[in-house]
Design a protein around this motif. Structure first.
Motif: not given
Length: 242
Positions: A160-182
């Motif tokens: 759960s704590s890593f998911m927040v950081l992975f979401r930020a990583l995907l933002h850095l990659r300019k991917l669409p903002a994910p709304q769920s863990a999946e």
């Protein structure tokens, strides 16, 4: 949103409005409860309260409601004011990004909508947090490796704590903002990162699946390897080119 959650939020807004009156500028629901990831009884209900000014006297006013809020699954709210917001976006870009990507205004102004976050600040904090959490995860594994129940809880909570950081990583990659863990796991796989072990940990959270001690130790090793690979990919990232 389900009816049970809606009623909890309605009562919460009544409590906050009654305590703080015109000093309340906004109340925001953020995190899993503002997305499809919310699981009743397992997910916290996270709320942020924006006051015109935060003082010890203001904070003390809500202490009598904490028992009720906690019983309803509401975590102790975050209290901030406009001065704090304006001076902190460069220090806590991940936290503000996480809120911006999954939030719902329950009352007042939508102050998150126009917040501007710098990619350089985001990348620095993301790498720092990932490496720090990795070190802590290794420590906790030593303490919990003898208990299947403790190790299972460690895996679930850490993801759960890593998911927040992975979401930020995907933002850095300019991917669409994910709304769920999946969606986060799918996004990581799209940038050529392995997520098999992470998916298994996610399944542990969403089901009553029970693993043996040997299976858990094997899963943890694969899980740690995938997190390290994610850190390695971030180290190579050129933010100016994203």
């Amino acid at each position: 949103m389900n009816n049970h959650l809606e009623e909890i939020l309605r009562q919460f807004i009544e409590d906050v409005s009654g305590v703080y009156g015109d000093a309340v500028l906004a109340v925001v629901l953020y995190g899993s409860a503002a997305s499809d990831d919310y699981v009743r009884g397992k997910s916290n209900i996270n709320c942020l309260i924006l006051l015109s000014e935060v003082t010890p006297q203001q904070l003390k006013k809500c202490s009598g409601y904490l028992g009720k809020w906690h019983d309803n699954g509401i975590a102790t709210p975050l209290f901030i004011d406009p001065v704090y917001v304006n001076s902190s976006v460069d220090v806590f870009p991940i936290e503000f990004l996480d809120m911006k990507q999954r939030y719902r205004v329950l009352y007042g102004q939508d102050f998150l909508r126009d917040l501007q976050l710098q990619l350089t600040h985001l990348r620095f904090q993301c790498e720092q947090e990932l490496k720090g959490k990795m070190l802590r995860l290794r420590q906790l594994y030593i303490e919990r490796t003898q208990s299947p129940q403790d190790l299972t809880r460690l895996l679930i909570r850490s993801l759960s704590s890593f998911m927040v950081l992975f979401r930020a990583l995907l933002h850095l990659r300019k991917l669409p903002a994910p709304q769920s863990a999946e969606e986060i796991l799918t996004g990581l796989s799209q940038v050529q990162l392995r997520v098999d072990a992470m998916r298994k940990v996610y399944d542990l959270k969403r089901s009553d699946l029970t693993l043996t001690q040997s299976e858990l130790n094997s899963l943890f090793a694969d899980y740690l390897s995938e997190i390290q690979a994610t850190i390695d990919s971030l180290e190579k990232m050129d933010v100016s080119a994203t």
